[in-house]
Design a protein around this motif. Structure first.
Motif, PDB file in Angstrom:
ATOM      1  N   GLU A 111       4.533  -3.985  -1.056  1.00 39.86           N
ATOM      2  CA  GLU A 111       4.797  -3.697   0.346  1.00 39.86           C
ATOM      3  C   GLU A 111       5.963  -2.726   0.492  1.00 39.86           C
ATOM      4  OE1 GLU A 111       4.424  -6.708  -0.891  1.00 39.86           O
ATOM      5  OE2 GLU A 111       3.135  -7.936   0.395  1.00 39.86           O
ATOM      6  N   TYR A 164       0.704  -3.515  11.705  1.00 38.47           N
ATOM      7  CA  TYR A 164       1.010  -4.049  10.377  1.00 38.47           C
ATOM      8  C   TYR A 164      -0.113  -4.955   9.877  1.00 38.47           C
ATOM      9  CZ  TYR A 164       3.181  -6.687   6.634  1.00 38.47           C
ATOM     10  OH  TYR A 164       3.438  -7.288   5.421  1.00 38.47           O
ATOM     11  N   GLN A 168      -2.685  -4.367   6.620  1.00 39.57           N
ATOM     12  CA  GLN A 168      -2.820  -5.364   5.555  1.00 39.57           C
ATOM     13  C   GLN A 168      -4.117  -6.150   5.680  1.00 39.57           C
ATOM     14  OE1 GLN A 168      -0.487  -5.396   3.156  1.00 39.57           O
ATOM     15  NE2 GLN A 168       0.514  -3.748   4.284  1.00 39.57           N
ATOM     16  N   VAL A 173      -0.474 -12.406   4.951  1.00 42.80           N
ATOM     17  CA  VAL A 173       0.933 -12.010   4.934  1.00 42.80           C
ATOM     18  C   VAL A 173       1.766 -13.143   5.521  1.00 42.80           C
ATOM     19  CG1 VAL A 173       0.551  -9.529   4.978  1.00 42.80           C
ATOM     20  CG2 VAL A 173       0.581 -10.772   7.126  1.00 42.80           C
ATOM     21  N   GLN A 177       7.326 -11.740   5.495  1.00 42.38           N
ATOM     22  CA  GLN A 177       6.848 -10.367   5.331  1.00 42.38           C
ATOM     23  C   GLN A 177       6.693  -9.682   6.685  1.00 42.38           C
ATOM     24  OE1 GLN A 177       3.402 -11.567   2.894  1.00 42.38           O
ATOM     25  NE2 GLN A 177       4.013 -10.006   1.411  1.00 42.38           N
ATOM     26  N   GLN A 181       8.753  -6.335   7.934  1.00 43.50           N
ATOM     27  CA  GLN A 181       8.041  -5.091   8.215  1.00 43.50           C
ATOM     28  C   GLN A 181       7.998  -4.731   9.692  1.00 43.50           C
ATOM     29  OE1 GLN A 181       7.005  -3.028   5.820  1.00 43.50           O
ATOM     30  NE2 GLN A 181       7.882  -4.452   4.350  1.00 43.50           N
TER      31      GLN A 181
END
Length: 226
Positions: A111, A164, A168, A173, A177, A181
């Motif tokens: 990441e 995000y 992904q 996630v 995380q 992010q």
């Protein structure tokens, strides 16, 4: 499920497991990625693939990453991110002084590398503005998102969160995380994620079936197939 104007990333890494992991992570994040084990034939690959960014491992058989950096700079205007196990300051300075845009030291999280790549592309004006996942279209630069053609009335934070999760897609996630992010830090009240996800889900599900799922004790996953 491919993003519009998907940036092309060339990964030059001699360790097969690492190279495959990086390429797969970039593919999942919406990039078009290819890998090379060393600099053999890199000139032809640069001319044919025409990458927007090149990830270069420093410790390579034959021509090392510093030598290949010169090749990339001579033949393209691609961004360059150097990757190496070396953590000496002079190596990092050498890479940056000879034309690298960023430098990541092993070991690193995939990441982190993806985020660094995205940041370099953004500075160079090559980051994708729109991302399409199923019936979902997200354009963070324009500040809009639609589902099944219907505009979603999202806050700026909800839009970043959705982007995000879409980047992904298919992966679970964690809350930490997401905090790192989306909010930019890794230690805060995890309830922040739950509150924003709850609001985001309501807006998404007003125009179709659930696509953001909870993996109890692990985190969240966005799946285009619902």
């Amino acid at each position: 499920m491919e993003p519009m104007n998907s940036p092309r990333v060339l990964v030059v890494e001699d360790e097969a497991t690492m190279r495959t992991a990086i390429v797969r992570a970039l593919d999942r994040a919406g990039f078009t990625a290819e890998g090379l084990p060393d600099g053999t034939g890199i000139e032809d690959t640069l001319d044919g693939f025409r990458p927007d960014l090149v990830v270069l491992d420093v410790m390579l058989p034959g021509r090392d990453g510093f030598a290949l950096l010169g090749v990339v700079r001579d033949r393209t205007d691609a961004g360059i991110v150097m990757v190496t196990a070396r953590d000496a300051l002079d190596d990092r300075l050498r890479g940056l002084d000879t034309g690298a845009d960023d430098y990541v030291v092993k070991p690193f999280l995939l990441e982190e590398l993806t985020s660094r790549i995205r940041a370099v592309l953004r500075r160079r004006g090559r980051a994708p503005t729109a991302l399409t996942v199923g019936d979902l279209v997200i354009d963070e630069a324009a500040g809009v998102a639609t589902r099944a053609g219907a505009p979603l009335r999202l806050t700026a934070t909800e839009l970043r969160l959705l982007r995000y999760l879409a980047e992904q897609r298919g992966r679970t996630v964690s809350k930490n995380q997401i905090l790192t992010q989306v909010w930019g830090y890794d230690a805060y009240d995890p309830n922040l994620v739950e509150v924003h996800l709850s609001a985001l889900r309501r807006k998404l599900e007003a125009h179709g079936p659930r696509i953001v799922h909870t993996a109890r004790g692990l985190g969240y996953t966005l799946r285009a197939d619902g």
